[in-house]
Design a protein around this motif. Structure first.
Motif, mmCIF file in Angstrom:
data_model
loop_
_atom_site.group_PDB
_atom_site.id
_atom_site.type_symbol
_atom_site.label_atom_id
_atom_site.label_comp_id
_atom_site.label_asym_id
_atom_site.label_seq_id
_atom_site.Cartn_x
_atom_site.Cartn_y
_atom_site.Cartn_z
ATOM 1 N N ARG A 193 30.095 -8.306 63.048
ATOM 2 C CA ARG A 193 29.793 -6.868 63.118
ATOM 3 C C ARG A 193 31.023 -6.040 63.482
ATOM 4 O O ARG A 193 30.968 -5.144 64.313
ATOM 5 C CB ARG A 193 28.640 -6.585 64.092
ATOM 6 N N VAL A 194 32.147 -6.349 62.803
ATOM 7 C CA VAL A 194 33.362 -5.559 62.963
ATOM 8 C C VAL A 194 33.986 -5.318 61.591
ATOM 9 O O VAL A 194 33.693 -6.039 60.621
ATOM 10 C CB VAL A 194 34.413 -6.235 63.892
ATOM 11 N N VAL A 195 34.845 -4.317 61.519
ATOM 12 C CA VAL A 195 35.641 -4.056 60.322
ATOM 13 C C VAL A 195 37.111 -4.054 60.737
ATOM 14 O O VAL A 195 37.489 -3.426 61.722
ATOM 15 C CB VAL A 195 35.244 -2.741 59.615
ATOM 16 N N THR A 196 37.912 -4.812 60.009
ATOM 17 C CA THR A 196 39.347 -4.872 60.225
ATOM 18 C C THR A 196 40.001 -3.963 59.194
ATOM 19 O O THR A 196 39.753 -4.107 57.993
ATOM 20 C CB THR A 196 39.863 -6.317 60.070
ATOM 21 N N VAL A 197 40.827 -3.026 59.652
ATOM 22 C CA VAL A 197 41.409 -2.009 58.782
ATOM 23 C C VAL A 197 42.934 -2.147 58.770
ATOM 24 O O VAL A 197 43.581 -2.052 59.815
ATOM 25 C CB VAL A 197 41.017 -0.586 59.262
ATOM 26 N N ILE A 243 32.268 6.308 56.826
ATOM 27 C CA ILE A 243 31.166 5.368 56.610
ATOM 28 C C ILE A 243 30.294 5.317 57.861
ATOM 29 O O ILE A 243 30.775 5.078 58.964
ATOM 30 C CB ILE A 243 31.701 3.961 56.262
ATOM 31 N N GLN A 244 29.013 5.555 57.655
ATOM 32 C CA GLN A 244 28.009 5.513 58.721
ATOM 33 C C GLN A 244 27.388 4.112 58.747
ATOM 34 O O GLN A 244 26.927 3.628 57.718
ATOM 35 C CB GLN A 244 26.913 6.556 58.454
ATOM 36 N N TRP A 245 27.361 3.486 59.913
ATOM 37 C CA TRP A 245 26.932 2.084 60.009
ATOM 38 C C TRP A 245 25.509 1.892 60.530
ATOM 39 O O TRP A 245 24.850 0.919 60.180
ATOM 40 C CB TRP A 245 27.875 1.310 60.926
ATOM 41 N N ASP A 246 25.028 2.753 61.414
ATOM 42 C CA ASP A 246 23.831 2.441 62.196
ATOM 43 C C ASP A 246 22.587 2.151 61.351
ATOM 44 O O ASP A 246 21.891 1.157 61.570
ATOM 45 C CB ASP A 246 23.542 3.547 63.209
ATOM 46 N N GLU A 247 22.295 2.995 60.380
ATOM 47 C CA GLU A 247 21.095 2.776 59.558
ATOM 48 C C GLU A 247 21.212 1.483 58.761
ATOM 49 O O GLU A 247 20.255 0.730 58.621
ATOM 50 C CB GLU A 247 20.893 3.966 58.616
ATOM 51 N N LEU A 248 22.407 1.201 58.251
ATOM 52 C CA LEU A 248 22.642 -0.039 57.516
ATOM 53 C C LEU A 248 22.391 -1.248 58.403
ATOM 54 O O LEU A 248 21.700 -2.192 58.014
ATOM 55 C CB LEU A 248 24.079 -0.067 56.991
ATOM 56 N N GLU A 262 34.046 -1.792 65.802
ATOM 57 C CA GLU A 262 32.678 -2.302 65.733
ATOM 58 C C GLU A 262 31.942 -1.603 64.606
ATOM 59 O O GLU A 262 32.209 -0.438 64.308
ATOM 60 C CB GLU A 262 31.936 -2.027 67.041
ATOM 61 N N LEU A 263 31.013 -2.318 63.984
ATOM 62 C CA LEU A 263 30.173 -1.713 62.960
ATOM 63 C C LEU A 263 29.044 -0.953 63.660
ATOM 64 O O LEU A 263 27.908 -1.408 63.739
ATOM 65 C CB LEU A 263 29.575 -2.770 62.017
ATOM 66 N N ARG A 264 29.380 0.212 64.158
ATOM 67 C CA ARG A 264 28.383 1.095 64.757
ATOM 68 C C ARG A 264 28.945 2.506 64.739
ATOM 69 O O ARG A 264 30.158 2.703 64.673
ATOM 70 C CB ARG A 264 27.995 0.667 66.160
ATOM 71 N N GLY A 265 28.058 3.457 64.740
ATOM 72 C CA GLY A 265 28.510 4.837 64.634
ATOM 73 C C GLY A 265 29.096 5.080 63.262
ATOM 74 O O GLY A 265 28.437 4.894 62.255
ATOM 75 N N GLU A 266 30.389 5.446 63.236
ATOM 76 C CA GLU A 266 31.031 5.725 61.963
ATOM 77 C C GLU A 266 32.490 5.296 61.997
ATOM 78 O O GLU A 266 33.095 5.186 63.070
ATOM 79 C CB GLU A 266 30.932 7.222 61.632
#
Length: 196
Positions: free
Chosen positions: A149-153, A183-188, A168-172
């Motif tokens: 649940r992370v994104v590496t940029v 990119i919005q993560w929470d709903e996904l 972290e994959l949360r918020g945006e």
């Protein structure tokens, strides 16, 4: 774990175009890698959601979003398409230069590439493709880690990817080279299976 090789020969896009469509390949420096089997539903949901959000934000603007499978041909210089030895199919792609688009896909480095990691492709995406995208000038490269649940940029600065930012994959999360895209993560994440 690395991806399987098609064979031990070197190939170019001219060869690639003659292969049957029932198996997908990527070419990196002439080496044909067998693409992983159909990704699982969570992988597709993540890639689809990122593409959908980016495409909606870019509607009516010069940049365009695409989702795999789309051939991205990365020439080393000015060789003809048939002689290009590197062709990849990233999960999500954004291109802002319309001169890079043609009926076969994309020729040249996209502005932003996203790869959603799967156990069978993670090593390939984090090493070979990272180096490849850096070499060819992809401005921003995201590796989405669904399990962690992370994104590496990675952002290209002076021709190199420096130390990545990890979120972290949360918020945006905002795309740095395309600041309109957030990119919005929470709903996904609420939709993803708990065991993923």
């Amino acid at each position: 774990m690395g991806l399987a090789l098609r064979d031990t020969q070197t190939h170019c896009y001219g060869d690639y175009l003659t292969w049957p469509d029932d198996v997908r390949y990527e070419l990196i420096d002439g080496i044909a890698y067998v693409m992983a089997p159909t990704p699982d539903l969570a992988h597709q949901d993540i890639a689809g959601e990122i593409y959908l959000q980016a495409a909606n934000i870019l509607a009516g603007k010069p940049c365009r979003a695409f989702i795999a499978p789309v051939d991205v041909r990365l020439p080393k210089q000015d060789e003809t398409d048939e002689h290009i030895d590197t062709v990849v199919q990233p999960d999500v792609i954004v291109v802002c230069d319309s001169n890079k688009l043609d009926r076969r896909g994309i020729r040249g480095a996209p502005d932003w590439i996203v790869e959603v990691l799967s156990p069978s492709t993670a090593s390939h995406d984090q090493t070979k493709k990272r180096a490849l995208y850096e070499l060819h000038g992809v401005c921003e490269y995201w590796l989405v880690h669904p399990i962690d649940r992370v994104v590496t940029v990675y952002c290209l600065i002076d021709g190199e990817y420096g130390k990545p930012d990890i979120y972290e994959l949360r918020g945006e999360t905002q795309v740095k080279v395309l600041p309109d895209i957030v990119i919005q993560w929470d709903e996904l994440l609420e939709r993803l299976p708990v065991d993923y």
